[in-house]
Design an enzyme around this catalytic site. Structure first.
Site, short mmCIF file in Angstrom:
data_model
loop_
_atom_site.label_atom_id
_atom_site.label_comp_id
_atom_site.label_asym_id
_atom_site.label_seq_id
_atom_site.Cartn_x
_atom_site.Cartn_y
_atom_site.Cartn_z
N ASN A 9 -40.14 27.71 39.55
CA ASN A 9 -40.06 28.55 38.36
C ASN A 9 -40.86 27.86 37.26
OD1 ASN A 9 -39.41 30.02 36.11
ND2 ASN A 9 -37.23 29.50 36.09
N TRP A 10 -42.07 28.35 37.05
CA TRP A 10 -42.95 27.68 36.07
C TRP A 10 -42.58 28.03 34.64
CZ3 TRP A 10 -48.62 28.10 38.41
CH2 TRP A 10 -48.71 27.23 39.52
N LYS A 11 -41.67 28.96 34.45
CA LYS A 11 -41.24 29.35 33.10
C LYS A 11 -42.47 29.70 32.23
CE LYS A 11 -37.05 26.77 33.81
NZ LYS A 11 -35.92 26.05 33.25
N HIS A 93 -31.99 34.83 35.08
CA HIS A 93 -32.06 33.40 34.74
C HIS A 93 -31.27 33.14 33.45
CE1 HIS A 93 -33.61 29.50 33.58
NE2 HIS A 93 -33.93 29.35 34.84
N GLU A 95 -31.88 31.39 30.98
CA GLU A 95 -32.67 31.43 29.74
C GLU A 95 -32.86 32.86 29.26
OE1 GLU A 95 -35.86 28.96 31.16
OE2 GLU A 95 -34.52 27.23 31.10
N GLU A 167 -27.26 27.90 39.37
CA GLU A 167 -27.87 27.02 38.38
C GLU A 167 -26.88 26.77 37.25
OE1 GLU A 167 -32.43 27.26 38.65
OE2 GLU A 167 -31.79 28.79 37.24
N GLY A 173 -32.96 21.66 32.85
CA GLY A 173 -33.84 20.99 31.92
C GLY A 173 -33.22 19.80 31.21
N SER A 213 -32.52 20.70 37.07
CA SER A 213 -33.06 19.34 37.11
C SER A 213 -33.26 18.81 38.53
CB SER A 213 -32.16 18.38 36.30
OG SER A 213 -32.13 18.78 34.93
N GLY A 234 -37.50 24.04 38.10
CA GLY A 234 -38.25 24.31 36.89
C GLY A 234 -39.26 23.21 36.62
N GLY A 235 -38.89 22.28 35.75
CA GLY A 235 -39.83 21.26 35.28
C GLY A 235 -40.60 20.56 36.39
P1 PGA Z 1 -35.17 22.71 35.68
O1 PGA Z 1 -35.07 24.31 35.65
O2 PGA Z 1 -35.48 22.34 37.11
O3 PGA Z 1 -36.26 22.37 34.73
O4 PGA Z 1 -33.83 22.19 35.26
C1 PGA Z 1 -34.48 25.00 36.71
C2 PGA Z 1 -34.45 26.46 36.41
O5 PGA Z 1 -34.20 26.81 35.25
O6 PGA Z 1 -34.69 27.30 37.29
#
Ligand code: PGA
Length: 262
Positions: A9-11, A93, A95, A167, A173, A213, A234-235
């Site tokens: 997930n590159w956000k 998600h 977010e 999640e 994050g 994370s 994500g990251g």
């Molecule tokens: P993260 O994000 O790996 O940066 O914690 C995961 C996600 O939100 O899918």
């Protein structure tokens, strides 16, 4: 036998100018036949990533989709618009729940649009820190599932390849992760909730990913759990070295599953 999936997930990162090269680099460093790889870039980068991974067997996914097919919804992207660009989609998600006020009912409508359009959904669920500390994590996740899945035929969702991503919001994050044991217990609770919702034994076929994370350094703890089928990342998914490490570890789990199944 459930697949092992590493979904990136590159956000809100990368541009159409650099997303293709990043995707190509990741593709070249993660060629593991038994691992399902998915890259979910920003919508404006979907075409670049699609073109970059042709022939690599990598799925391309959107990070969201609108709950209506078309109309006066400025700035939105509908499921039919993703035809030819994406075959997967992340839904619900945390977010988007936080920043766009997405409710379980709205996410359920998005799920319907995704399935109609032939997109494979990754439905995200997870509790806030205070909910976990209050001992309510399972109840919260059960309610999220019940709300989003209400009115959907289990057979249809199963045929669409529904994936659930657990999640915990406090792990996203933050550099902090759930323990493998906690993630596994939640995966069990998710499948129990599906069984209760009329899925029966089909609940056991639904892949459950861990997210929050996840890195090459901690992914083994999650992939060691038979109930966990991979990660939504994500990251770390923006770093080819990290993706190589995670997919490489996922290949070990995939091979072990294949051997156990033979
Ligand atoms: P993260 O994000 O790996 O940066 O914690 C995961 C996600 O939100 O899918």
């Amino acid at each position: 036998m459930r697949p092992v999936i590493i979904a990136a997930n590159w956000k809100m990162n990368t541009t159409p100018a650099d997303a293709g090269e990043l995707a190509r680099t990741i593709a070249g460093r993660t060629r593991e036949a038994d691992v399902v790889r998915v890259i979910c870039p920003p919508s404006v980068c979907l075409a670049a990533v699609r073109d970059a991974v042709v022939g690599e067997g990598i799925g391309v996914g959107a990070q969201n989709v609108h709950h209506e097919l078309a109309g006066a919804y400025t700035g939105e992207v509908s499921a039919p618009m993703l035809a030819g660009l994406a075959t997967w989609v992340i839904l619900g998600h945390s977010e988007r729940r936080r920043d766009a006020g997405e409710t379980d009912a709205l996410i359920g409508r998005k799920l319907g649009r995704a399935v109609e359009a032939g997109l494979r959904p990754i439905l995200c669920v997870g509790e806030l820190l205070d909910e976990r500390e209050a001992g309510r994590a399972v109840d919260v996740v059960r309610a999220q599932l019940a709300g989003a899945l209400a009115g959907h035929d289990p057979d249809t969702l199963r045929a669409a390849g529904l994936v659930i991503a657990y999640e915990p919001v406090w792990a996203i994050g933050t550099g902090r992760t759930a323990s493998g044991a906690d993630a596994s217990a939640m995966a069990d609770a998710i499948r129990a909730a599906l069984r209760d919702a009329g899925w029966g034994s089909a609940a056991d076929d639904v892949p459950v990913l861990y997210g929050g994370s996840a890195t090459s350094g901690n992914i083994a703890e999650f992939l060691a759990e038979p109930a966990i089928d991979g990660a939504l990342v994500g990251g770390a998914s923006l770093k080819p070295d990290e993706m190589a490490g995670m997919v490489g570890r996922a290949a070990i789990t995939a091979a072990a599953r294949r051997a156990a199944d033979a």
